[in-house]
Scaffold this motif. Structure first.
Motif, PDB file in Angstrom:
ATOM      1  N   PRO A 176     -10.593  15.950   1.044  1.00 37.02           N
ATOM      2  CA  PRO A 176     -10.176  14.624   0.568  1.00 37.02           C
ATOM      3  C   PRO A 176      -8.667  14.499   0.384  1.00 37.02           C
ATOM      4  O   PRO A 176      -8.110  13.420   0.558  1.00 37.02           O
ATOM      5  N   THR A 177      -8.014  15.593   0.014  1.00 30.77           N
ATOM      6  CA  THR A 177      -6.588  15.495  -0.297  1.00 30.77           C
ATOM      7  C   THR A 177      -5.735  15.353   0.955  1.00 30.77           C
ATOM      8  O   THR A 177      -4.712  14.661   0.934  1.00 30.77           O
ATOM      9  N   VAL A 178      -6.135  15.974   2.057  1.00 26.26           N
ATOM     10  CA  VAL A 178      -5.372  15.784   3.290  1.00 26.26           C
ATOM     11  C   VAL A 178      -5.591  14.364   3.825  1.00 26.26           C
ATOM     12  O   VAL A 178      -4.682  13.758   4.401  1.00 26.26           O
ATOM     13  N   ALA A 179      -6.790  13.809   3.599  1.00 24.56           N
ATOM     14  CA  ALA A 179      -7.016  12.411   3.976  1.00 24.56           C
ATOM     15  C   ALA A 179      -6.139  11.488   3.126  1.00 24.56           C
ATOM     16  O   ALA A 179      -5.564  10.513   3.635  1.00 24.56           O
ATOM     17  N   ASN A 180      -6.030  11.793   1.823  1.00 22.13           N
ATOM     18  CA  ASN A 180      -5.133  11.018   0.964  1.00 22.13           C
ATOM     19  C   ASN A 180      -3.695  11.105   1.451  1.00 22.13           C
ATOM     20  O   ASN A 180      -2.954  10.116   1.451  1.00 22.13           O
ATOM     21  N   ALA A 181      -3.279  12.308   1.845  1.00 24.28           N
ATOM     22  CA  ALA A 181      -1.901  12.498   2.307  1.00 24.28           C
ATOM     23  C   ALA A 181      -1.625  11.674   3.554  1.00 24.28           C
ATOM     24  O   ALA A 181      -0.537  11.108   3.712  1.00 24.28           O
ATOM     25  N   VAL A 182      -2.600  11.586   4.445  1.00 23.52           N
ATOM     26  CA  VAL A 182      -2.436  10.778   5.651  1.00 23.52           C
ATOM     27  C   VAL A 182      -2.284   9.304   5.286  1.00 23.52           C
ATOM     28  O   VAL A 182      -1.383   8.609   5.763  1.00 23.52           O
ATOM     29  N   VAL A 183      -3.159   8.809   4.413  1.00 20.16           N
ATOM     30  CA  VAL A 183      -3.132   7.395   4.041  1.00 20.16           C
ATOM     31  C   VAL A 183      -1.837   7.047   3.316  1.00 20.16           C
ATOM     32  O   VAL A 183      -1.241   5.989   3.539  1.00 20.16           O
ATOM     33  N   GLU A 184      -1.385   7.940   2.429  1.00 19.21           N
ATOM     34  CA  GLU A 184      -0.181   7.668   1.644  1.00 19.21           C
ATOM     35  C   GLU A 184       1.097   7.690   2.484  1.00 19.21           C
ATOM     36  O   GLU A 184       2.119   7.156   2.070  1.00 19.21           O
ATOM     37  N   SER A 185       1.023   8.297   3.663  1.00 17.04           N
ATOM     38  CA  SER A 185       2.238   8.454   4.463  1.00 17.04           C
ATOM     39  C   SER A 185       2.514   7.274   5.387  1.00 17.04           C
ATOM     40  O   SER A 185       3.531   7.252   6.076  1.00 17.04           O
ATOM     41  N   VAL A 186       1.615   6.276   5.414  1.00 15.39           N
ATOM     42  CA  VAL A 186       1.793   5.139   6.326  1.00 15.39           C
ATOM     43  C   VAL A 186       1.614   3.828   5.575  1.00 15.39           C
ATOM     44  O   VAL A 186       1.119   3.802   4.440  1.00 15.39           O
ATOM     45  N   ASP A 187       2.004   2.735   6.200  1.00  9.99           N
ATOM     46  CA  ASP A 187       1.783   1.410   5.639  1.00  9.99           C
ATOM     47  C   ASP A 187       0.312   1.028   5.749  1.00  9.99           C
ATOM     48  O   ASP A 187      -0.429   1.578   6.560  1.00  9.99           O
ATOM     49  N   ASP A 188      -0.093   0.043   4.937  1.00  7.36           N
ATOM     50  CA  ASP A 188      -1.490  -0.393   4.950  1.00  7.36           C
ATOM     51  C   ASP A 188      -1.955  -0.810   6.338  1.00  7.36           C
ATOM     52  O   ASP A 188      -3.087  -0.532   6.732  1.00  7.36           O
ATOM     53  N   ARG A 189      -1.088  -1.488   7.072  1.00  7.36           N
ATOM     54  CA  ARG A 189      -1.498  -1.987   8.382  1.00  7.36           C
ATOM     55  C   ARG A 189      -1.758  -0.858   9.373  1.00  7.36           C
ATOM     56  O   ARG A 189      -2.392  -1.065  10.407  1.00  7.36           O
ATOM     57  N   ASP A 190      -1.265   0.348   9.081  1.00  5.29           N
ATOM     58  CA  ASP A 190      -1.429   1.487   9.985  1.00  5.29           C
ATOM     59  C   ASP A 190      -2.477   2.488   9.508  1.00  5.29           C
ATOM     60  O   ASP A 190      -2.655   3.535  10.138  1.00  5.29           O
ATOM     61  N   VAL A 191      -3.161   2.191   8.403  1.00  7.45           N
ATOM     62  CA  VAL A 191      -4.086   3.165   7.819  1.00  7.45           C
ATOM     63  C   VAL A 191      -5.210   3.520   8.782  1.00  7.45           C
ATOM     64  O   VAL A 191      -5.561   4.692   8.954  1.00  7.45           O
ATOM     65  N   GLY A 192      -5.801   2.499   9.433  1.00 10.03           N
ATOM     66  CA  GLY A 192      -6.911   2.780  10.332  1.00 10.03           C
ATOM     67  C   GLY A 192      -6.512   3.677  11.483  1.00 10.03           C
ATOM     68  O   GLY A 192      -7.184   4.660  11.794  1.00 10.03           O
TER      69      GLY A 192
ATOM     70  N   ASP B  58      -5.141  12.246  -7.484  1.00  7.06           N
ATOM     71  CA  ASP B  58      -4.425  11.041  -7.897  1.00  7.06           C
ATOM     72  C   ASP B  58      -3.463  11.338  -9.048  1.00  7.06           C
ATOM     73  O   ASP B  58      -2.436  10.675  -9.191  1.00  7.06           O
ATOM     74  N   ARG B  59      -3.784  12.332  -9.858  1.00  7.03           N
ATOM     75  CA  ARG B  59      -2.934  12.666 -11.010  1.00  7.03           C
ATOM     76  C   ARG B  59      -1.896  13.727 -10.663  1.00  7.03           C
ATOM     77  O   ARG B  59      -0.738  13.629 -11.073  1.00  7.03           O
ATOM     78  N   TYR B  60      -2.308  14.746  -9.917  1.00  5.53           N
ATOM     79  CA  TYR B  60      -1.428  15.895  -9.702  1.00  5.53           C
ATOM     80  C   TYR B  60      -0.808  15.949  -8.306  1.00  5.53           C
ATOM     81  O   TYR B  60      -0.009  16.843  -8.032  1.00  5.53           O
ATOM     82  N   GLY B  61      -1.190  15.057  -7.423  1.00  3.48           N
ATOM     83  CA  GLY B  61      -0.666  15.083  -6.069  1.00  3.48           C
ATOM     84  C   GLY B  61      -1.567  15.857  -5.128  1.00  3.48           C
ATOM     85  O   GLY B  61      -2.446  16.630  -5.550  1.00  3.48           O
ATOM     86  N   ASN B  62      -1.345  15.679  -3.848  1.00  7.29           N
ATOM     87  CA  ASN B  62      -2.202  16.295  -2.831  1.00  7.29           C
ATOM     88  C   ASN B  62      -1.817  17.733  -2.516  1.00  7.29           C
ATOM     89  O   ASN B  62      -2.681  18.574  -2.254  1.00  7.29           O
ATOM     90  N   ARG B  63      -0.524  18.027  -2.529  1.00 12.18           N
ATOM     91  CA  ARG B  63      -0.073  19.319  -2.044  1.00 12.18           C
ATOM     92  C   ARG B  63      -0.674  20.508  -2.790  1.00 12.18           C
ATOM     93  O   ARG B  63      -1.092  21.487  -2.141  1.00 12.18           O
ATOM     94  N   PRO B  64      -0.756  20.502  -4.136  1.00 11.03           N
ATOM     95  CA  PRO B  64      -1.334  21.671  -4.810  1.00 11.03           C
ATOM     96  C   PRO B  64      -2.761  21.983  -4.356  1.00 11.03           C
ATOM     97  O   PRO B  64      -3.126  23.152  -4.195  1.00 11.03           O
TER      98      PRO B  64
END
Length: 486
Positions: free
Chosen positions: A381-397, A330-336
């Protein structure tokens, strides 16, 4: 009370407690079964007179059916009722577990494992949607955290439980364990859970059939190459036919009124990259784990229990490391964390490939496996975060379910490819021959991890900006809990 009202209002505390317990037990049972079979593979090979291809299908039949049916399982819950379909999924999984335990031949076991995967595809996604419907937003994070911790515990305990059961009783009991749990959960789920419904989408039955047939054809060709060779008509025909059907599946998904795979999401660079990372992470992980459990027993002569305890150095890391990585991201980003994690997985597997011998001590092997485990824990966890962050809330599931399916398909691909590299005449005839194939295959797993590094490095943003959120935050299909195989 109307369906809409029942869906909107949170459940009472007592029912919330029942929901959390029953959903967590369901995810524990299905997550445990992904790894519990790994330490039983040598015993299955001897008891059922199976070969390398049979062992592959014992693992891949479960993963393939789970991957292809996952999104449809969630849609069935939305349409016909999550409580109802959760109970149905438990019944299918329990019956298939009993069939697996009673299997007289390896073919019967593979068929039972396939049905188990279909049952798990109903149970796993609905565990999180049931929790989401029962708990208000303020308490949902705590409930989901407990749910995820139990899933992680199941994954870590899988190889040890499998080893202890195989060594103390017999391999049949790794499947019999599910039966009393399932029989207890089914009536409790029917009476203690509250029914809820989703948007009731139309089911994409043609998509399900095309996806299953296409990926089965590709997997069949990869697995059969061990026996009949890459140049055989059977292998080439299977691969070409599978690729053609997968192409037809993609064509259909572009035109289906309610597609099970949202291809439009893949136009987003971060979403595509995150799914690519998941695919190659699990290809290296599942393929290496499939052979590593056999290495300890076949090449080093250890008992199933001893092999399971040694695998803990690898599989236990997510319980501790993954939550920390998720908070730091959440602080440093997912990619690192994704790039570093895949580098550590590649480095740990490369270390194992470089030192693995029949007489190798566990000191160095354990450190190498721990490094690989820490690496995968950083990515989960970070790749899951990246997936969630890349879409709108309605598409998260839908996005999370797609990512889960990509992970499972990556695992199927990894097991099939590494096993085909490992295969050679007399592979199980002596420790030296086994190690020769094992180390060569492990380097391919290193290569998969390296490809994942490149995908993460060049496909993901340094730190994803907060996306524009539209629609109501609804979780329909969860990302699969931290898991390493089945």
């Amino acid at each position: 009370m109307t369906t809409a009202t029942a869906q909107a209002a949170p459940a009472r505390p007592a029912r919330q407690a029942w929901t959390l317990v029953l959903a967590s037990l369901g995810v524990f049972m299905t997550a445990l079964d992904t790894l519990v079979v790994t330490t039983a593979l040598p015993a299955l090979r001897i008891s059922l007179h199976g070969g390398l291809s049979d062992l592959e299908w014992t693992v891949n039949a479960y993963n393939l059916c789970f991957a292809c049916a996952l999104l449809t399982g969630a849609a069935l819950g939305d349409r016909f009722g999550r409580r109802r379909m959760y109970a149905v999924g438990l019944a299918v999984f329990t019956a298939a577990s009993a069939a697996a335990a009673l299997s007289p031949t390896v073919g019967a076991l593979i068929a039972a494992r396939a049905v188990q995967g279909a049952g798990a595809a109903l149970v796993m996604p609905l565990t999180l949607t049931l929790i989401s419907a029962a708990f208000p937003a303020g308490k949902r994070g705590m409930a989901i955290g407990l749910w995820g911790g139990i899933a992680g515990l199941a994954v870590a305990a899988g190889p040890v439980v499998g080893g202890a059961v195989v060594q103390g009783i017999s391999w049949h009991w790794i499947f019999w364990l599910n039966v009393p749990i399932g029989l207890a959960l089914i009536p409790l789920a029917a009476t203690r859970l509250r029914e809820s419904f989703g948007p009731r989408p139309r089911l994409d039955v043609p998509g399900l059939l095309l996806a299953g047939a296409g990926f089965f054809g590709l997997t069949w060709g990869l697995v059969r190459s061990n026996t009949v060779g890459w140049a055989s008509g059977e292998v080439l025909g299977s691969l070409l036919a599978g690729a053609a059907v997968v192409g037809a599946f993609l064509w259909w998904e572009r035109r289906a009124p309610a597609p099970m795979l949202p291809l439009a999401m893949f136009r987003r660079r971060s979403f595509s990259a995150a799914n690519g990372v998941s695919f190659f992470l699990y290809a290296g992980l599942f393929g290496a784990l499939f052979l590593m459990a056999q290495f300890f027993q076949t090449a080093q002569g250890l008992t199933p229990m001893q092999a399971g305890l040694r695998l803990l150095a690898w599989t236990a890391a997510p319980v501790v490391v993954a939550p920390l990585a998720g908070r730091l991201a959440d602080r440093y980003g997912n990619r690192p964390f994704i790039v570093l994690g895949l580098l550590l997985q590649a480095g740990g597997l490369a270390w194992v490939a470089g030192i693995a011998q029949p007489a190798s001590g566990f000191a160095a092997l354990g450190v190498a496996l721990a490094i690989a485990g820490i690496g995968t824990s950083l990515v989960f966890p970070t790749v899951a975060n990246a997936v969630v962050e890349s879409v709108d809330d309605r598409d998260v599931g839908m996005a999370a379910g797609t990512n889960s399916a990509m992970r499972e398909l990556g695992g199927v691909f990894g097991v099939a490819v590494l096993a085909s590299v490992f295969a050679r005449p007399g592979a199980y005839s002596s420790p030296a021959v086994f190690v020769d194939g094992f180390t060569t295959a492990l380097w391919v797993g290193v290569g998969f991890s390296a490809v994942g590094v490149l995908v993460g490095l060049f496909g993901l943003q340094r730190k994803a900006p907060a996306p524009t959120r539209r629609g109501s935050p609804t979780v329909r299909v969860p990302a699969r809990p931290y898991s390493a195989s089945r």
